[in-house]
Design an enzyme around this catalytic site. Structure first.
Site, PDB file in Angstrom:
ATOM      1  N   SER A 100     -47.002 117.080 -38.834  1.00  0.00           N
ATOM      2  CA  SER A 100     -46.018 118.160 -38.679  1.00  0.00           C
ATOM      3  C   SER A 100     -46.727 119.483 -38.938  1.00  0.00           C
ATOM      4  O   SER A 100     -47.765 119.511 -39.622  1.00  0.00           O
ATOM      5  CB  SER A 100     -44.898 117.978 -39.708  1.00  0.00           C
ATOM      6  OG  SER A 100     -44.075 119.126 -39.773  1.00  0.00           O
ATOM      7  N   TYR A 146     -41.487 117.616 -48.774  1.00  0.00           N
ATOM      8  CA  TYR A 146     -41.668 117.224 -47.370  1.00  0.00           C
ATOM      9  C   TYR A 146     -43.034 117.721 -46.888  1.00  0.00           C
ATOM     10  O   TYR A 146     -43.791 116.974 -46.257  1.00  0.00           O
ATOM     11  CB  TYR A 146     -40.540 117.794 -46.498  1.00  0.00           C
ATOM     12  CG  TYR A 146     -40.755 117.475 -45.030  1.00  0.00           C
ATOM     13  CD1 TYR A 146     -40.690 116.161 -44.578  1.00  0.00           C
ATOM     14  CD2 TYR A 146     -41.075 118.469 -44.110  1.00  0.00           C
ATOM     15  CE1 TYR A 146     -40.932 115.853 -43.239  1.00  0.00           C
ATOM     16  CE2 TYR A 146     -41.315 118.174 -42.773  1.00  0.00           C
ATOM     17  CZ  TYR A 146     -41.237 116.866 -42.348  1.00  0.00           C
ATOM     18  OH  TYR A 146     -41.482 116.553 -41.037  1.00  0.00           O
TER      19      TYR A 146
HETATM   20  C1  8X3 Z   1     -40.705 119.249 -38.674  1.00  0.00           C
HETATM   21  C2  8X3 Z   1     -41.038 120.682 -38.657  1.00  0.00           C
HETATM   22  O1  8X3 Z   1     -40.658 122.992 -39.690  1.00  0.00           O
HETATM   23  O2  8X3 Z   1     -38.819 121.439 -39.795  1.00  0.00           O
HETATM   24  O3  8X3 Z   1     -41.667 118.455 -39.281  1.00  0.00           O
HETATM   25  O4  8X3 Z   1     -40.736 121.130 -41.197  1.00  0.00           O
HETATM   26  S1  8X3 Z   1     -40.271 121.561 -39.894  1.00  0.00           S
END
Ligand code: 8X3
Length: 256
Positions: free
Chosen positions: A143, A156
């Site tokens: 990501s 995350y």
């Molecule tokens: C997804 C992109 O910017 O929502 O992994 O973290 S974000």
């Protein structure tokens, strides 16, 4: 099917929705055999029925957080599907968007257990097969959150930074075995991602993608297919892809 080239087999985690499902569809259209993994049996069956018109599909219903279940599922793969040429480590999600002091421990566990440990468990089960074959291609879905940290993204982002490190580590350690390893790091992709992050609050989730054209799961599936269809001496090691409207995790040109 109907392909003069030898049929390849791909195993995709998180294949019941979003990027995983779109990749399964893209690969099926290219005649690639599929081993589709997910936690939702009903959805797996529906996808299997749909894609079986184009290619051979085997489904595996298990939770990648459960290391015994991962091992059992991978060892149960029938012989016809057991030469895995391509592993797409796609399963992963965000849970919550909170400052570090307000974060929920269950959310943190879920993200680290699925995005990091689950990816490792599946890889650990598949890599020996690829080493034996002295060929294989691992695609890790990272990501932009693995490239930069944004406010409230803390854990995350940490999980996706871990995917970035694991991707690099795999490439180093599997180099001697001729295995290709690369990551695709998408920015804002309009899938169930925000719905899950905001625990079903669809209004809040939909605002994330309002006012600009977000990437679609099919855009990423196309890129994954491009990556896996390069000649074997070409390895796309690390790819970042964002919507044109996005410049970074926090800068998005929106017209509301
Ligand atoms: C997804 C992109 O910017 O929502 O992994 O973290 S974000």
């Amino acid at each position: 099917m109907g392909d003069s080239l030898p049929t390849k087999t791909a195993l995709i985690t998180g294949a019941t929705s979003g990027i995983g499902r779109a990749t399964a569809e893209r690969f099926a259209a290219a005649g690639i055999q599929l081993v589709l993994c997910g936690r939702r049996q009903e959805r797996l069956t529906i996808i299997q029925e749909a894609l079986s018109k184009q290619t051979k599909v085997h489904i595996l219903n298990f939770d990648i957080r459960d290391r015994k279940a991962v091992h059992a599922a991978i060892t149960s793969i029938p012989k016809d599907f057991s030469k895995i040429d391509i592993l797409v480590n796609n399963a992963g999600n965000a849970h919550g968007l909170d400052t570090i002091d307000e974060g929920n421990l269950d959310d943190w566990d879920a993200m680290l257990d699925i995005n990091v440990k689950g990816l490792l468990y599946v890889s650990k089960a598949i890599i020996p097969k690829m080493i034996e074959q002295q060929t294989g291609h691992i695609i890790n879905i990272g990501s932009t959150a693995g490239k930069e940290v944004y406010p409230k993204g803390n854990v995350y982002c940490a999980s996706k930074h871990a995917v970035d490190a694991i991707n690099q580590g795999m490439r180093l350690d599997l180099n001697a075995h001729g295995i290709r390893v690369g990551a695709i790091n998408p920015g804002l992709v309009e899938t169930e991602f925000s719905n899950i992050r905001f625990k079903g609050d669809t209004d809040r989730a939909s605002t994330v993608y309002k006012g600009f054209k977000a990437l679609q799961a099919e855009d990423i599936a196309d890129i994954i297919h491009f990556v896996i269809s390069r000649p074997y001496h070409v390895n796309i090691a690390d790819l970042v892809v964002m919507p044109t409207a996005q410049a970074s995790s926090t800068i998005v040109k929106k017209v509301l």
